[in-house]
Design an enzyme around this catalytic site. Structure first.
Site, PDB file in Angstrom:
ATOM      1  N   ASP A 197      11.814 -37.873 -29.517  1.00  0.00           N
ATOM      2  CA  ASP A 197      10.925 -36.907 -30.164  1.00  0.00           C
ATOM      3  C   ASP A 197      11.758 -36.121 -31.153  1.00  0.00           C
ATOM      4  OD1 ASP A 197       8.437 -35.442 -30.653  1.00  0.00           O
ATOM      5  OD2 ASP A 197       7.870 -36.174 -28.661  1.00  0.00           O
ATOM      6  N   LYS A 202      11.349 -29.915 -27.681  1.00  0.00           N
ATOM      7  CA  LYS A 202      10.528 -30.881 -26.948  1.00  0.00           C
ATOM      8  C   LYS A 202      11.381 -31.741 -26.020  1.00  0.00           C
ATOM      9  CE  LYS A 202       6.514 -31.397 -29.982  1.00  0.00           C
ATOM     10  NZ  LYS A 202       5.699 -32.346 -30.783  1.00  0.00           N
ATOM     11  N   ASP A 223      14.053 -38.634 -35.393  1.00  0.00           N
ATOM     12  CA  ASP A 223      12.844 -38.930 -36.152  1.00  0.00           C
ATOM     13  C   ASP A 223      12.562 -40.415 -35.980  1.00  0.00           C
ATOM     14  OD1 ASP A 223      10.855 -39.483 -38.033  1.00  0.00           O
ATOM     15  OD2 ASP A 223      11.624 -37.994 -39.456  1.00  0.00           O
ATOM     16  N   ASP A 242       2.377 -42.872 -30.109  1.00  0.00           N
ATOM     17  CA  ASP A 242       1.287 -41.904 -29.912  1.00  0.00           C
ATOM     18  C   ASP A 242       1.533 -40.788 -30.922  1.00  0.00           C
ATOM     19  OD1 ASP A 242      -0.919 -40.618 -28.876  1.00  0.00           O
ATOM     20  OD2 ASP A 242       0.227 -39.589 -27.306  1.00  0.00           O
ATOM     21  N   TYR A 269       1.137 -40.657 -42.396  1.00  0.00           N
ATOM     22  CA  TYR A 269       2.246 -40.357 -41.491  1.00  0.00           C
ATOM     23  C   TYR A 269       2.298 -41.372 -40.349  1.00  0.00           C
ATOM     24  CZ  TYR A 269       5.348 -37.174 -38.829  1.00  0.00           C
ATOM     25  OH  TYR A 269       6.395 -36.604 -38.157  1.00  0.00           O
ATOM     26  N   CYS A 292      -5.430 -39.435 -29.736  1.00  0.00           N
ATOM     27  CA  CYS A 292      -6.516 -38.676 -29.103  1.00  0.00           C
ATOM     28  C   CYS A 292      -7.492 -38.205 -30.187  1.00  0.00           C
ATOM     29  CB  CYS A 292      -5.976 -37.506 -28.292  1.00  0.00           C
ATOM     30  SG  CYS A 292      -4.964 -36.342 -29.241  1.00  0.00           S
TER      31      CYS A 292
END
Length: 334
Positions: A197, A202, A223, A242, A269, A292
């Site tokens: 991440d 995070k 990244d 995700d 992106y 989502c």
């Protein structure tokens, strides 16, 4: 709205109505690697019909709330949390209208989501009544001890579709907050799993989650769009993507402000992560792509890529499946 109308057509108003309600079930996923430590019975929970490791409680509501004279106006995120019984903290408070301690919590758009007691010394509203109510998962002993983790049912399909095998190299490009990553490990702890991440915050939080669950995995700040160039990662068997998205399937949603330009920016992106996956995967390697959200631009139009074969695709709709609006696709590198 135009992007959603492309998907829902004449059912758009029904979809929007369901977005305003929480999912009717609140899920936890048992940490089956530590099942022998689970001493207490999950009396209030029922086992899911599809996943033996998934348990849920019903969300009750909508409940009747009497509007009080003093109102605490809160931001969108805080209102959506308070609607399900979470307390309100100072950062989420926009303003207070009135001088009483018994208050109603309302959104910026005037939605009455909860009642509670305002503690002015530390600016916290202790919520005593909410529009919807259920168990506070974060306060469950099984969660605090790492014997279970909060995860929505729709996202549990990701690890199952990935189907991890021993010794496979698996990369999770967007690993925080760890639901899918830890589910993959739980299904196959003999796989070599790496999580990435893009912020230290995070990754630090994710490492704490892994420590609580007693799961040993390598997670890094990076990244993920540049894993091949920056870290030389290649010959990977499977990748999970995700990516950041418009989150238009997340419930409950009091309101949202996304423009067509926002959707297109997300789409551009997201394609960068898929491009990265192509570079690091073996020929014939697998990508599980999930979001989502429910727009075509962030889902079908991202994965329609001549470098990949689409093996499987599924959507979950709040107004049809009583779950978070969710998209999952299984892709094979040509």
């Amino acid at each position: 709205m135009e992007e959603l109308r492309r998907v829902y057509g004449s059912s758009l108003n029904e979809y929007l109505e369901y977005l305003g309600r929480p999912n009717p079930r609140l899920y936890i996923r048992l940490n089956t690697l530590r099942k022998q430590e689970l001493k207490e019975e999950l009396h209030e929970f029922k086992q899911d019909e599809d996943f033996e490791e998934a348990y849920f409680v019903e969300v009750r509501g909508p409940n009747f709330l009497e509007m009080r004279d003093t109102k605490v106006v809160v931001d969108k995120k805080t209102a959506e949390s308070a609607m399900l019984g979470s307390n309100v903290y100072k950062p989420g408070i926009k303003r207070i209208e009135g001088n009483g301690s018994r208050v109603s919590v309302v959104s910026e758009t005037g939605n009455h989501v909860a009642n509670g007691i305002l503690r002015r010394d530390n600016m916290i509203v202790e919520v005593t009544e909410s529009l919807y109510s259920s168990i506070k998962v974060a306060e469950l002993d099984v969660v605090k001890r790492g014997l279970a983790i909060s995860q929505g049912k729709a996202s549990m399909y990701v690890a199952k579709l990935l189907d991890p095998r021993p010794d496979e190299i698996i990369v999770d490009m967007n690993a925080y907050p760890g639901g899918k990553l830890t589910h993959v490990y739980q299904l196959q702890p003999k796989a070599k799993i790496m999580g990435f991440d893009h912020t230290r915050k995070k990754i630090d939080k994710l490492r704490n989650i892994l420590d609580t669950l007693k799961m040993k995995m390598d997670v890094y700040v990076a990244d993920s769009r540049y894993l091949y160039e920056d870290l030389g990662i290649r010959n990977v068997d499977k990748v999970m993507i995700d990516p950041p998205c418009s989150a238009l399937g997340v419930r409950p949603k009091i309101f949202d402000r996304k423009t067509k330009e926002d959707i297109q920016n997300f789409s551009s992106y997201q394609k960068q992560f898929l491009n990265s996956a192509y570079k690091i995967l073996k020929p014939g390697g697998t990508v599980i792509y999930s979001t989502c959200t429910t727009t075509l631009a962030e889902n079908e139009e991202v994965i329609t890529d001549p470098r990949f074969e689409i093996e499987f695709m599924i959507r979950f709709h709040p107004n049809v499946h009583q779950m978070t609006g969710f998209f999952i696709a299984k892709l094979i590198k040509r």
